[in-house]
Design a protein around this motif. Structure first.
Motif, PDB file in Angstrom:
ATOM      1  N   TYR A  27     -46.679 -27.836   0.804  1.00 29.65           N
ATOM      2  CA  TYR A  27     -47.453 -26.492   1.186  1.00 29.65           C
ATOM      3  C   TYR A  27     -46.384 -25.424   1.872  1.00 29.65           C
ATOM      4  O   TYR A  27     -45.571 -26.210   2.808  1.00 29.65           O
ATOM      5  N   CYS A  28     -46.523 -24.269   1.330  1.00 30.27           N
ATOM      6  CA  CYS A  28     -45.541 -23.339   2.037  1.00 30.27           C
ATOM      7  C   CYS A  28     -46.483 -22.421   2.626  1.00 30.27           C
ATOM      8  O   CYS A  28     -47.442 -21.840   2.068  1.00 30.27           O
ATOM      9  N   HIS A  29     -46.094 -21.809   4.042  1.00 30.34           N
ATOM     10  CA  HIS A  29     -46.750 -21.090   4.821  1.00 30.34           C
ATOM     11  C   HIS A  29     -46.250 -19.807   5.091  1.00 30.34           C
ATOM     12  O   HIS A  29     -46.616 -19.091   5.775  1.00 30.34           O
ATOM     13  N   HIS A 109     -44.864 -29.743   4.754  1.00 28.89           N
ATOM     14  CA  HIS A 109     -45.153 -28.342   5.334  1.00 28.89           C
ATOM     15  C   HIS A 109     -44.043 -27.812   5.520  1.00 28.89           C
ATOM     16  O   HIS A 109     -43.291 -28.276   6.287  1.00 28.89           O
ATOM     17  N   TYR A 112     -43.856 -23.674   8.617  1.00 24.57           N
ATOM     18  CA  TYR A 112     -45.192 -23.686   9.275  1.00 24.57           C
ATOM     19  C   TYR A 112     -45.281 -22.953  10.443  1.00 24.57           C
ATOM     20  O   TYR A 112     -46.179 -22.727  11.113  1.00 24.57           O
ATOM     21  N   THR A 115     -47.602 -19.997   9.754  1.00 27.27           N
ATOM     22  CA  THR A 115     -48.562 -20.258   9.384  1.00 27.27           C
ATOM     23  C   THR A 115     -49.891 -19.327   9.731  1.00 27.27           C
ATOM     24  O   THR A 115     -49.834 -18.999  10.674  1.00 27.27           O
ATOM     25  N   ARG A 118     -54.076 -23.416  10.223  1.00 27.49           N
ATOM     26  CA  ARG A 118     -53.563 -25.005  10.716  1.00 27.49           C
ATOM     27  C   ARG A 118     -54.000 -25.732   9.958  1.00 27.49           C
ATOM     28  O   ARG A 118     -55.245 -26.026   9.448  1.00 27.49           O
ATOM     29  N   LYS A 120     -54.251 -29.983   9.764  1.00 25.85           N
ATOM     30  CA  LYS A 120     -54.117 -31.518  10.533  1.00 25.85           C
ATOM     31  C   LYS A 120     -54.324 -32.299   9.575  1.00 25.85           C
ATOM     32  O   LYS A 120     -55.313 -32.896   9.359  1.00 25.85           O
ATOM     33  N   LYS A 125     -44.313 -31.303   9.583  1.00 26.61           N
ATOM     34  CA  LYS A 125     -44.248 -29.574   9.413  1.00 26.61           C
ATOM     35  C   LYS A 125     -43.064 -29.161  10.015  1.00 26.61           C
ATOM     36  O   LYS A 125     -42.749 -29.165  11.116  1.00 26.61           O
ATOM     37  N   ARG A 127     -40.503 -26.153  10.987  1.00 30.30           N
ATOM     38  CA  ARG A 127     -40.800 -24.479  11.417  1.00 30.30           C
ATOM     39  C   ARG A 127     -40.233 -23.648  10.367  1.00 30.30           C
ATOM     40  O   ARG A 127     -40.771 -22.738  10.304  1.00 30.30           O
ATOM     41  N   GLU A 142     -48.830 -30.312  14.829  1.00 32.08           N
ATOM     42  CA  GLU A 142     -49.732 -29.585  13.967  1.00 32.08           C
ATOM     43  C   GLU A 142     -50.697 -28.802  14.923  1.00 32.08           C
ATOM     44  O   GLU A 142     -51.381 -28.105  14.619  1.00 32.08           O
TER      45      GLU A 142
END
Length: 142
Positions: A27-29, A109, A112, A115, A118, A120, A125, A127, A142
């Motif tokens: 996942y990319c935030h 992730h 993050y 993000t 959030r 969990k 994750k 930074r 998280e």
């Protein structure tokens, strides 16, 4: 023989194929991915560019480069997003939702620290990015 995963844009004018298995999934935030996807997070599958091809409708593929780090591609007929090339990483992100036959198993992730949602889920994750992808490698809680 390696599996060939097939997907289409929203209207079906553009078809893509990805051969084998992704190099990574997650996942990319980051703000850019969130704005591009119009969602709170982007689910990615990263591939060797030699394993991904447009099998139909190449004439309908539009491109936009906000930065040299991303070559975003979409269908010019329906606006459906297809993939983002990352030349510096020598990888292409085919959006996870486009390839329904890929068993999506996120492992990480990224970005993050930016993000808006959030999650969990116990996954690592970062930074920003892992150090081997040009990031700080710094982990966040998280």
């Amino acid at each position: 023989m390696a599996a060939v995963h097939k997907g289409t844009c929203f209207c079906g004018a553009v078809e893509i194929e990805a051969e084998g298995d992704p190099v990574a999934m997650g996942y990319c935030h980051c703000d850019s991915c969130r704005h591009w996807s119009a969602g709170p997070v982007n689910a990615f599958t990263l591939w060797d560019p030699a394993k991904v091809r447009v099998s139909k409708g190449a004439e309908f593929v539009g491109r936009y480069n906000k930065t040299p780090a991303s070559d975003r591609q979409w269908c010019t007929r329906c606006g459906g997003h297809l993939m983002t090339g990352h030349p510096g990483l020598k990888l292409v992100d085919v959006y996870a939702a486009l390839l329904p036959s890929v068993d999506f198993k996120p492992g990480v992730h990224v970005n993050y620290g930016e993000t808006a949602l959030r999650m969990k889920d116990g996954l690592p994750k970062f930074r920003d990015f892992p150090a081997d992808f040009g990031g700080s490698g710094e982990m966040v809680a998280e």
